[in-house]
Enzyme design. Sequence first.
Site, PDB file in Angstrom:
ATOM      1  N   LYS A  23     -33.908 -42.256  -4.466  1.00 49.40           N
ATOM      2  CA  LYS A  23     -33.814 -42.564  -6.003  1.00 49.40           C
ATOM      3  C   LYS A  23     -33.683 -44.153  -6.526  1.00 49.40           C
ATOM      4  CE  LYS A  23     -30.449 -40.617  -8.762  1.00 49.40           C
ATOM      5  NZ  LYS A  23     -29.898 -41.573  -9.628  1.00 49.40           N
ATOM      6  N   SER A  24     -32.776 -44.687  -5.833  1.00 48.22           N
ATOM      7  CA  SER A  24     -32.432 -45.997  -6.106  1.00 48.22           C
ATOM      8  C   SER A  24     -33.766 -46.898  -5.819  1.00 48.22           C
ATOM      9  CB  SER A  24     -31.440 -46.488  -5.462  1.00 48.22           C
ATOM     10  OG  SER A  24     -30.313 -46.074  -5.605  1.00 48.22           O
ATOM     11  N   ARG A  28     -36.527 -48.820  -8.310  1.00 48.09           N
ATOM     12  CA  ARG A  28     -36.710 -50.396  -8.000  1.00 48.09           C
ATOM     13  C   ARG A  28     -38.377 -50.660  -7.850  1.00 48.09           C
ATOM     14  NH1 ARG A  28     -31.738 -49.491  -7.393  1.00 48.09           N
ATOM     15  NH2 ARG A  28     -29.982 -50.933  -7.246  1.00 48.09           N
ATOM     16  N   ARG A 123     -21.452 -43.717 -20.986  1.00 45.06           N
ATOM     17  CA  ARG A 123     -21.436 -44.523 -19.987  1.00 45.06           C
ATOM     18  C   ARG A 123     -21.216 -46.084 -20.392  1.00 45.06           C
ATOM     19  NH1 ARG A 123     -24.985 -42.381 -15.124  1.00 45.06           N
ATOM     20  NH2 ARG A 123     -23.728 -43.744 -13.957  1.00 45.06           N
ATOM     21  N   SER A 168     -20.750 -52.612  -7.951  1.00 49.52           N
ATOM     22  CA  SER A 168     -21.928 -51.829  -8.353  1.00 49.52           C
ATOM     23  C   SER A 168     -23.280 -52.518  -8.426  1.00 49.52           C
ATOM     24  CB  SER A 168     -21.665 -51.880 -10.235  1.00 49.52           C
ATOM     25  OG  SER A 168     -22.830 -51.401 -10.699  1.00 49.52           O
ATOM     26  N   GLN A 170     -25.944 -51.564  -9.775  1.00 53.82           N
ATOM     27  CA  GLN A 170     -26.738 -51.546 -10.872  1.00 53.82           C
ATOM     28  C   GLN A 170     -26.236 -52.974 -11.832  1.00 53.82           C
ATOM     29  OE1 GLN A 170     -25.951 -48.039 -12.979  1.00 53.82           O
ATOM     30  NE2 GLN A 170     -27.074 -46.772 -11.459  1.00 53.82           N
ATOM     31  N   ASP A 316     -22.016 -41.791  -4.233  1.00 48.88           N
ATOM     32  CA  ASP A 316     -22.568 -40.621  -5.002  1.00 48.88           C
ATOM     33  C   ASP A 316     -22.629 -39.294  -4.094  1.00 48.88           C
ATOM     34  OD1 ASP A 316     -23.399 -42.332  -6.958  1.00 48.88           O
ATOM     35  OD2 ASP A 316     -25.527 -42.696  -6.017  1.00 48.88           O
ATOM     36  N   LYS A 343     -19.509 -41.759 -13.848  1.00 50.81           N
ATOM     37  CA  LYS A 343     -20.900 -41.200 -13.427  1.00 50.81           C
ATOM     38  C   LYS A 343     -21.239 -40.231 -14.341  1.00 50.81           C
ATOM     39  CE  LYS A 343     -21.047 -44.045  -9.837  1.00 50.81           C
ATOM     40  NZ  LYS A 343     -21.653 -45.190  -9.691  1.00 50.81           N
ATOM     41  N   ARG A 389     -25.561 -34.065  -9.143  1.00 51.07           N
ATOM     42  CA  ARG A 389     -24.728 -33.874  -7.965  1.00 51.07           C
ATOM     43  C   ARG A 389     -23.574 -32.895  -8.012  1.00 51.07           C
ATOM     44  NH1 ARG A 389     -27.430 -37.825  -5.346  1.00 51.07           N
ATOM     45  NH2 ARG A 389     -27.921 -39.686  -6.670  1.00 51.07           N
TER      46      ARG A 389
HETATM   47  C1  S3P Z   1     -27.429 -47.188  -8.089  1.00 50.76           C
HETATM   48  C2  S3P Z   1     -26.075 -47.600  -7.922  1.00 50.76           C
HETATM   49  C3  S3P Z   1     -24.840 -46.976  -8.077  1.00 50.76           C
HETATM   50  C4  S3P Z   1     -25.018 -45.453  -7.885  1.00 50.76           C
HETATM   51  C5  S3P Z   1     -26.322 -44.751  -8.735  1.00 50.76           C
HETATM   52  C6  S3P Z   1     -27.404 -45.667  -8.310  1.00 50.76           C
HETATM   53  C7  S3P Z   1     -28.363 -47.811  -8.033  1.00 50.76           C
HETATM   54  O1  S3P Z   1     -24.224 -47.028  -9.195  1.00 50.76           O
HETATM   55  O2  S3P Z   1     -23.848 -44.470  -8.090  1.00 50.76           O
HETATM   56  O3  S3P Z   1     -26.270 -43.311  -8.403  1.00 50.76           O
HETATM   57  O4  S3P Z   1     -29.536 -47.542  -7.914  1.00 50.76           O
HETATM   58  O5  S3P Z   1     -28.278 -49.038  -7.883  1.00 50.76           O
HETATM   59  P1  S3P Z   1     -23.445 -48.088  -9.540  1.00 50.76           P
HETATM   60  O6  S3P Z   1     -24.049 -49.587  -9.457  1.00 50.76           O
HETATM   61  O7  S3P Z   1     -22.885 -48.069 -11.066  1.00 50.76           O
HETATM   62  O8  S3P Z   1     -22.167 -48.231  -8.564  1.00 50.76           O
END
Ligand code: S3P
Length: 429
Positions: A23-24, A28, A123, A168, A170, A316, A343, A389
């Site tokens: 997913k991440s 991107r 969030r 993080s 993100q 996660d 989350k 999840r």
């Molecule tokens: C992610 C970063 C994580 C993760 C999320 C996906 C990402 O969050 O929990 O499911 O794709 O960069 P955080 O950056 O808030 O830790």
Amino acid sequence: MAKVSVNQVMNGLNGTIRIPGDKSISHRAVMFGAIANGNTTVEGFLPGEDCLSTISCFRKLGVAIEQENEKVTIEGNGWEGLEEPSEILDVGNSGTTTRLMLGILATRPFHSVVIGDDSIAKRPMARVTSPLREMGSTIDGRDDGNFTPLSIRGGTTKAIQFQSKVASAQVKSAILLAGLQSDGVTSVNEPALSRDHTERMLEAFGVEVQRDGLTVSVEGGQSLQAQHIIVPGDISSAAFFLVAGAIVPNSQITLHGVGMNPTRSGIIDVLQQMGAELTIENERNAGGEPVADLTISTSKLKGIDIGGPLIPRLIDEIPVIAVLATQAQGKTVIRDAEELKVKETNRIDTVVSELTKAGAKITATEDGMVIEGQAALHGAHVNSYGDHRIGMAMAVAGLIAQGTMIIERSEAIAVSYPTFFEHIQQLQR
Ligand code: S3P
């Protein structure tokens, strides 16, 4: 709202599955393709709802994107190719879409509005909006820019040296993306290493990225060149089957093409420390990311302590690790995991409440949870609370629980793993 019933598996889970795309990395690939010059092609894309939200937002920003199942083509026209959207950008349930896109929008000389679902609205966004404001972007929203709906008027930004309070990816990614369009060198320092897919993929798109321990820097003024991206299987999705294979009697499951990035592979450390029968084969590289095939068999497990820098490497996976821990002899303690509270749900609360309903001996702590094993789980009426999840973790619990596990709001699972129940069925044949 959908609900699903999961029954105890009597004859084990056996066979091979290919884990869907990460997913991440899928998010991107679309975003970086959108700001790159030329046509980026993606294979192994995750057609889950979160990543589809990213595609929909970038289409509204004027980028032509074709998607058919796991194949995506993005016609990038550089940063300047992004246009002021005439519609609201709806991120659905996706925190990654929200935060990374904010980093891109912060540098664009136009106005946009970002909204999401009920979960997104709770969030915290100040962790990105406040450094992006410091860089020069105008961002407003509820609670002084901490919650959606957010409005952004981007423009000329300046480099910053940012010390993040949380590990993080993100936050790190949003600031680095804005830094690519800012004057000077932007750096982000984090308290522990978070996933590094942004750093790896930016390098693949031809960007120079400096890494020095827990600090990452980029120089402004760099452009991205279109790429072909191969997305590995998502270890966070594999985790549900690694745990299921370890705790369902008479099981042996092989998972093909699982991403093994060391910033994500904490679940492997946990399984090994607990004594799981796990083999790692065919270690290889796919598009700048390490990949392997994993085989897990029913295992005798022991409780362990999980905390410190391991936490961002498995953040996660904690809901399903809690399920695993109910089947280990002795106590498992999870600490340093306050981030669980922000989350898709407050995962300390939702993991503890739903597993308690199923007979687990689990207590919440300020920064995690304590699980006493081994507990005989039973069927219960539980809820995902809209958190994919939590839904999948409770389904895995259902595979070993006596009786039937009824899971409310099971539709949430499509956020990251639309074929989850098909894969469970496939392993029961
Ligand atoms: C992610 C970063 C994580 C993760 C999320 C996906 C990402 O969050 O929990 O499911 O794709 O960069 P955080 O950056 O808030 O830790």
